[in-house]
Design an enzyme around this catalytic site. Structure first.
Site, PDB file in Angstrom:
ATOM      1  N   ASP A 250      12.035  34.216 -24.981  1.00  0.00           N
ATOM      2  CA  ASP A 250      12.469  32.886 -24.401  1.00  0.00           C
ATOM      3  C   ASP A 250      13.049  33.391 -22.898  1.00  0.00           C
ATOM      4  O   ASP A 250      13.878  32.750 -22.525  1.00  0.00           O
ATOM      5  CB  ASP A 250      13.522  32.182 -25.242  1.00  0.00           C
ATOM      6  CG  ASP A 250      12.937  31.496 -26.597  1.00  0.00           C
ATOM      7  OD1 ASP A 250      11.802  31.575 -26.637  1.00  0.00           O
ATOM      8  OD2 ASP A 250      13.932  30.656 -26.988  1.00  0.00           O
TER       9      ASP A 250
ATOM     10  N   ASP B 118      10.237  28.565 -25.902  1.00  0.00           N
ATOM     11  CA  ASP B 118      10.966  27.572 -26.430  1.00  0.00           C
ATOM     12  C   ASP B 118      10.155  26.349 -25.766  1.00  0.00           C
ATOM     13  O   ASP B 118       9.786  26.168 -24.607  1.00  0.00           O
ATOM     14  CB  ASP B 118      12.370  27.384 -25.969  1.00  0.00           C
ATOM     15  CG  ASP B 118      13.388  26.649 -26.895  1.00  0.00           C
ATOM     16  OD1 ASP B 118      12.931  26.764 -28.180  1.00  0.00           O
ATOM     17  OD2 ASP B 118      14.457  26.172 -26.576  1.00  0.00           O
TER      18      ASP B 118
ATOM     19  N   HIS C   1       9.586  22.212 -26.316  1.00  0.00           N
ATOM     20  CA  HIS C   1       9.916  21.295 -26.965  1.00  0.00           C
ATOM     21  C   HIS C   1       9.188  19.923 -26.484  1.00  0.00           C
ATOM     22  O   HIS C   1       9.097  19.452 -25.214  1.00  0.00           O
ATOM     23  CB  HIS C   1      11.566  20.919 -26.624  1.00  0.00           C
ATOM     24  CG  HIS C   1      12.371  22.076 -27.347  1.00  0.00           C
ATOM     25  ND1 HIS C   1      12.089  22.526 -28.450  1.00  0.00           N
ATOM     26  CD2 HIS C   1      13.361  22.392 -26.859  1.00  0.00           C
ATOM     27  CE1 HIS C   1      12.982  23.395 -28.698  1.00  0.00           C
ATOM     28  NE2 HIS C   1      13.822  23.526 -27.921  1.00  0.00           N
TER      29      HIS C   1
ATOM     30  N   HIS D 222      16.081  20.773 -22.400  1.00  0.00           N
ATOM     31  CA  HIS D 222      15.538  21.946 -22.067  1.00  0.00           C
ATOM     32  C   HIS D 222      14.294  22.372 -22.395  1.00  0.00           C
ATOM     33  O   HIS D 222      13.954  21.861 -23.349  1.00  0.00           O
ATOM     34  CB  HIS D 222      16.723  23.078 -22.298  1.00  0.00           C
ATOM     35  CG  HIS D 222      16.571  23.448 -23.773  1.00  0.00           C
ATOM     36  ND1 HIS D 222      17.313  22.669 -24.502  1.00  0.00           N
ATOM     37  CD2 HIS D 222      16.092  24.079 -24.602  1.00  0.00           C
ATOM     38  CE1 HIS D 222      17.170  23.059 -25.886  1.00  0.00           C
ATOM     39  NE2 HIS D 222      16.160  24.163 -25.680  1.00  0.00           N
TER      40      HIS D 222
ATOM     41  N   LYS E  73       7.722  27.543 -29.987  1.00  0.00           N
ATOM     42  CA  LYS E  73       8.322  27.263 -31.071  1.00  0.00           C
ATOM     43  C   LYS E  73       9.035  26.062 -30.608  1.00  0.00           C
ATOM     44  O   LYS E  73       9.342  25.645 -29.532  1.00  0.00           O
ATOM     45  CB  LYS E  73       9.301  28.335 -31.466  1.00  0.00           C
ATOM     46  CG  LYS E  73      10.360  28.949 -30.395  1.00  0.00           C
ATOM     47  CD  LYS E  73      11.189  30.101 -30.648  1.00  0.00           C
ATOM     48  CE  LYS E  73      11.996  30.651 -29.705  1.00  0.00           C
ATOM     49  NZ  LYS E  73      13.008  29.589 -29.541  1.00  0.00           N
TER      50      LYS E  73
ATOM     51  N   CYS F 280      18.713  32.746 -30.413  1.00  0.00           N
ATOM     52  CA  CYS F 280      17.220  32.748 -30.490  1.00  0.00           C
ATOM     53  C   CYS F 280      16.703  34.319 -30.955  1.00  0.00           C
ATOM     54  O   CYS F 280      16.012  34.560 -31.776  1.00  0.00           O
ATOM     55  CB  CYS F 280      16.126  32.350 -29.597  1.00  0.00           C
ATOM     56  SG  CYS F 280      16.340  30.311 -29.488  1.00  0.00           S
TER      57      CYS F 280
HETATM   58 ZN   LIG Z   1      15.476  24.813 -27.579  1.00  0.00          ZN
END
Ligand SMILES: [Zn+2]
Length: 301
Positions: free
Chosen positions: A69, A114, A116, A168, A200, A245
């Site tokens: 990340d 990351d 989302h 984020h 992820k 993470c």
């Molecule tokens: Zn996150």
């Protein structure tokens, strides 16, 4: 073999002294014994070579660097570590990671992202979407704040505790991009280096700190299968954030059976207190914490 030769030579001297006419017969026997010794020596050498090869191959470590990340939102965006209790500068991991990539030959390099959807459960500003799914013993809606922990029961899934973060790493936004200064290498067949990118936290209702599993272990990314296919035996975890993470990925790395290292100076975290607690937990579970300068001691160049 040497003893039998000695015994034979003693008997030979005796025979020769008592009966000097048997020279040809004696010579033939000596030749036969010499051939037997040669064959035995060859078999012994073959066995030693085989043993050494077996020993070397069983000690052959196959190494993966897991880069977690290193995205803008954790460096100078909405969840920048410099605005977190640690006040860390996430950007500082970049030269260390680039140096690791330049100096060592990792068999596999994995980059996690990351990633989302807009309605993701981890965003504080999405709390209203699931307020009816808070468990009776959760912190009540009115008291939940940014960074506090809510407890949800969603669609009959196991209870899950969820930290509420600023929005984020929304898919396809600038904040979700890997920092442009991070060295992103390509698959290199000539050098036998394999590269994989892992997204992820892509499902709305479950967060994923680890690059292996989501937080409820309901689904697995393709990372473990990829590492197994490449014969990886040990993983080195670097990136952001140490106490979330990086830690979660390292714990799951160990659970999957990899010798697991966290390269401490190639990571930055959210909170010094949780960093210390989680690194302690990692070492108690037989994880290894090392400096980037020590990596050379653990991988074959
Ligand atoms: Zn996150």
């Amino acid at each position: 073999m040497h003893i039998s030769l000695l015994v034979f030579l003693i008997s030979l001297i005796g025979t020769t002294l008592s009966n000097p006419v048997h020279y040809d017969q004696i010579n033939n026997k000596l030749t036969a014994i010499s051939e037997q010794i040669d064959q035995a020596e060859l078999r012994l050498n073959n066995s030693i070579t085989k043993l050494l090869n077996t020993s070397q191959s069983s000690n052959q470590a196959v190494s993966a660097l897991l880069i977690i990340d290193v995205q803008y939102d954790f460096i100078d965006g909405s969840l920048a570590l410099k605005n977190c209790p640690s006040k860390h500068n996430g950007e500082e991991v970049i030269p260390v990671i680039n140096q690791l990539l330049d100096s060592h030959k990792f068999d596999v390099v994995a980059y996690s992202h990351d990633w989302h959807p807009t309605n993701h459960i981890s965003f504080f500003d999405n709390l209203h979407l699931r307020s009816h799914l808070l468990t009776p013993d959760s912190i009540p809606l009115a008291d939940l704040k940014l960074y506090s922990t809510a407890t949800f029961a969603i669609n009959g899934l196991p209870r899950m505790e969820q930290s509420l973060w600023p929005r984020h790493c929304v898919q396809n936004t600038h904040g979700a991009k890997l920092h442009s200064d991070l060295k992103v290498i390509e698959e290199d067949n000539a050098q036998n280096i394999s590269v994989i990118h892992i997204q992820k936290g892509t499902k709305p209702d479950v967060d994923s700190y680890s690059a292996f599993w989501d937080n409820s272990k309901l689904s697995e990314t393709q990372l473990n299968q990829f590492l197994k296919e490449k014969g990886v035996t040990q993983v080195f975890v670097v990136g952001l954030a140490t106490d979330w993470c990086v830690y979660s990925t390292a714990i799951h790395g160990m659970e999957h059976g990899y010798k697991t290292f966290i390269i401490e100076d190639a990571c930055r975290g959210v909170d010094e207190k949780t960093i210390k607690e989680r690194l302690n937990d990692f070492t108690q579970k037989s994880g290894h914490i090392i400096k980037s300068s020590q990596v050379k001691d653990y991988i074959q160049e």
